[in-house]
Design an enzyme around this catalytic site. Structure first.
Site, mmCIF file in Angstrom:
data_model
loop_
_atom_site.group_PDB
_atom_site.id
_atom_site.type_symbol
_atom_site.label_atom_id
_atom_site.label_comp_id
_atom_site.label_asym_id
_atom_site.label_seq_id
_atom_site.Cartn_x
_atom_site.Cartn_y
_atom_site.Cartn_z
ATOM 1 C CE LYS A 192 0.674 1.866 3.419
ATOM 2 N NZ LYS A 192 1.910 2.399 4.091
ATOM 3 C CE1 TYR A 240 -1.471 0.124 7.966
ATOM 4 C CE2 TYR A 240 -0.378 2.099 7.145
ATOM 5 C CZ TYR A 240 -0.384 0.731 7.370
ATOM 6 O OH TYR A 240 0.700 -0.019 6.990
HETATM 7 P P1 NAD Z 1 12.440 1.905 2.367
HETATM 8 O O1 NAD Z 1 12.910 3.274 2.002
HETATM 9 O O2 NAD Z 1 12.925 1.326 3.636
HETATM 10 O O3 NAD Z 1 12.788 0.870 1.200
HETATM 11 C C1 NAD Z 1 12.569 1.173 -0.151
HETATM 12 C C2 NAD Z 1 13.328 0.219 -1.027
HETATM 13 O O4 NAD Z 1 13.171 0.618 -2.388
HETATM 14 C C3 NAD Z 1 14.841 0.216 -0.739
HETATM 15 O O5 NAD Z 1 15.314 -1.110 -0.821
HETATM 16 C C4 NAD Z 1 15.416 1.066 -1.870
HETATM 17 O O6 NAD Z 1 16.744 0.702 -2.204
HETATM 18 C C5 NAD Z 1 14.455 0.733 -3.009
HETATM 19 N N1 NAD Z 1 14.416 1.779 -4.035
HETATM 20 C C6 NAD Z 1 14.478 1.565 -5.350
HETATM 21 N N2 NAD Z 1 14.432 2.703 -6.039
HETATM 22 C C7 NAD Z 1 14.356 3.685 -5.124
HETATM 23 C C8 NAD Z 1 14.302 5.099 -5.222
HETATM 24 N N3 NAD Z 1 14.274 5.730 -6.391
HETATM 25 N N4 NAD Z 1 14.244 5.803 -4.086
HETATM 26 C C9 NAD Z 1 14.206 5.193 -2.884
HETATM 27 N N5 NAD Z 1 14.260 3.836 -2.720
HETATM 28 C C10 NAD Z 1 14.349 3.104 -3.844
HETATM 29 O O7 NAD Z 1 10.841 1.962 2.334
HETATM 30 P P2 NAD Z 1 9.854 0.960 3.050
HETATM 31 O O8 NAD Z 1 9.462 1.502 4.369
HETATM 32 O O9 NAD Z 1 10.382 -0.417 2.990
HETATM 33 O O10 NAD Z 1 8.537 1.108 2.108
HETATM 34 C C11 NAD Z 1 8.420 0.425 0.873
HETATM 35 C C12 NAD Z 1 6.940 0.224 0.543
HETATM 36 O O11 NAD Z 1 6.352 -0.569 1.552
HETATM 37 C C13 NAD Z 1 6.127 1.514 0.484
HETATM 38 O O12 NAD Z 1 5.193 1.450 -0.545
HETATM 39 C C14 NAD Z 1 5.432 1.566 1.834
HETATM 40 O O13 NAD Z 1 4.179 2.245 1.770
HETATM 41 C C15 NAD Z 1 5.218 0.089 2.107
HETATM 42 N N6 NAD Z 1 5.152 -0.191 3.548
HETATM 43 C C16 NAD Z 1 4.121 -0.911 4.018
HETATM 44 C C17 NAD Z 1 4.011 -1.190 5.362
HETATM 45 C C18 NAD Z 1 2.883 -2.022 5.886
HETATM 46 O O14 NAD Z 1 2.745 -2.151 7.093
HETATM 47 N N7 NAD Z 1 2.080 -2.613 5.021
HETATM 48 C C19 NAD Z 1 4.982 -0.716 6.240
HETATM 49 C C20 NAD Z 1 6.060 0.003 5.723
HETATM 50 C C21 NAD Z 1 6.134 0.267 4.364
#
Ligand code: NAD
Length: 369
Positions: free
Chosen positions: A136, A220
């Site tokens: 999401k 959420y």
């Molecule tokens: P994060 O920044 O920790 O990770 C992002 C990942 O994408 C990294 O591995 C990064 O290297 C990669 N990436 C590739 N291209 C990128 C760019 N141009 N800029 C930045 N990163 C890039 O983020 P996250 O917290 O893991 O979130 C990722 C997704 O997961 C989002 O869509 C977020 O909404 C979702 N999420 C969902 C939940 C949940 O509880 N369902 C919780 C956290 C995050």
């Protein structure tokens, strides 16, 4: 709500009661069956959520196992592959991701990238012949959501959005209390989700995030209002705050407050923010009951206080691994050709409502959905 996820299905879901128990195969005693066959998952994006929660949870799944990684950082991917027993040949970069089509070990691709990349990687995964789970918010526009649904339909692949709380016992029980009928009609929902964000986050870059805290946190609250009411809002209002002197909020707002009006008479009052040490939960009132879920949106430690005509009970429902539960539920859908309870249509409906919320914030007017 889209046709594919109707009020009837919300009620079906809620009627399961402590439904994660019914939904999560690991609680269902299917070890014997599932040990024989598990679906192979590829995690795309090894960030805090992809590596820190999903990959970490795959070994706990009954129906899924980690078999491939997609990352822009080969060293990190190699280290994680060793840790999780993944073949190094099944590590992909973003540029050669499409060759995953030739890897028969991969059944499901789970997209865990910044929001603006969800559409591209979902479409590419479907074109590679893989079923898709996507985090999401589903995408950054309704049009992108439609493209994702169409690509999966065209490839005859299943698509689900990572709405983990639809597999979580406390939230499922709340759905049952709120619109199951036992406590009269739902009247109000109050939901809040916030945290104080650090500097240089893609979440505050509109190009990557698609919007401010609504896309990440307010979703959420919106989901809670939808699953507690079992209805779709007809009208919305919203206000945002974007400070001029805070470098974190150059392209997105810092906070949003919004309201939703539902056809059955329920009203929802929601807030989300990247600029405060905030809450993660909701309370709701029906004609006869009050329910309060502290930490409702958290990964664990959720508490549920139910007052039945004023008489309080602290419900003691299981705290489960929500990530293992949602991935197992999707694997169950793929294996048994069932529809996910969190399909693409549900994600697209959230995008539609969030678009209206921004329209309301920009115009200062009540907007019909
Ligand atoms: P994060 O920044 O920790 O990770 C992002 C990942 O994408 C990294 O591995 C990064 O290297 C990669 N990436 C590739 N291209 C990128 C760019 N141009 N800029 C930045 N990163 C890039 O983020 P996250 O917290 O893991 O979130 C990722 C997704 O997961 C989002 O869509 C977020 O909404 C979702 N999420 C969902 C939940 C949940 O509880 N369902 C919780 C956290 C995050």
């Amino acid at each position: 709500m889209g046709d594919a996820f109707s009020r009837r299905r919300f009620i079906q879901a809620a009627s399961i009661g402590a439904a994660a128990v019914a939904l999560a195969p690991h609680v269902r005693g299917e070890e014997e069956k599932t040990d024989k066959k598990k679906l192979g998952f590829a995690i795309v994006g090894l960030g805090r959520f992809g590596a820190g929660q999903l990959l970490r949870s795959l070994p706990e799944c009954q129906l899924c196992k980690p078999v491939a990684l997609v990352s822009g950082h080969p060293d990190k991917a190699k280290k994680l592959a060793q840790q999780y027993g993944i073949d190094e040949k099944s590590i992909y970069g973003y540029e050669n991701f499409d060759s995953i089509k030739d890897n028969p070990a991969v059944d499901v691709v789970y997209v865990v990238l910044p929001n603006s990349m969800h559409c591209e990687y979902t479409v590419r995964a479907a074109q590679a012949g893989k079923h898709v789970m996507c985090e999401k918010p589903m995408a950054v526009s309704v049009e992108e959501c439609q493209q994702m649904i169409d690509a999966c339909k065209k490839a005859s692949r299943k698509l689900a959005i990572g709405y983990r709380l639809h597999y979580e016992p406390n939230n499922l029980k709340a759905m049952e209390v709120a619109h199951g009928g036992q406590y009269g009609k739902l009247r109000q929902v109050v939901a809040d989700h916030a945290f104080n964000i650090g500097p240089n986050e893609w979440r505050t870059d509109k190009k990557l995030a698609g919007g401010g805290p609504l896309m990440d946190l307010g979703i959420y609250c919106l989901q809670a209002a939808r699953y507690l009411s079992g209805e779709e809002p007809t009208h919305v209002t919203a206000q945002t705050w974007q400070p001029e002197n805070d470098p974190r909020f150059k392209t997105v707002d810092a906070s949003m407050a919004f309201t939703l009006k539902f056809p059955g008479g329920a009203l929802a009052n929601c807030s989300c923010s990247y600029a405060e040490h905030g809450a993660s939960g909701y309370h709701f009132m029906t004609e006869q009951a009050y329910g309060r879920l502290d930490q409702a949106f958290a990964y664990g430690g959720i508490s549920f206080l139910l007052k039945d005509r004023g008489k309080p009970t602290q419900l003691d429902l299981p705290q489960i691994n929500q990530f293992a539960a949602e991935m197992d539920a999707f694997a169950d859908c793929v294996m048994n050709n069932k529809e996910s309870r969190t399909p693409g249509e549900m994600g697209m409906q959230d995008l539609k409502i969030m678009t209206k919320l921004y329209e309301a914030a920009n115009s200062g007017k009540t907007v019909a959905v």
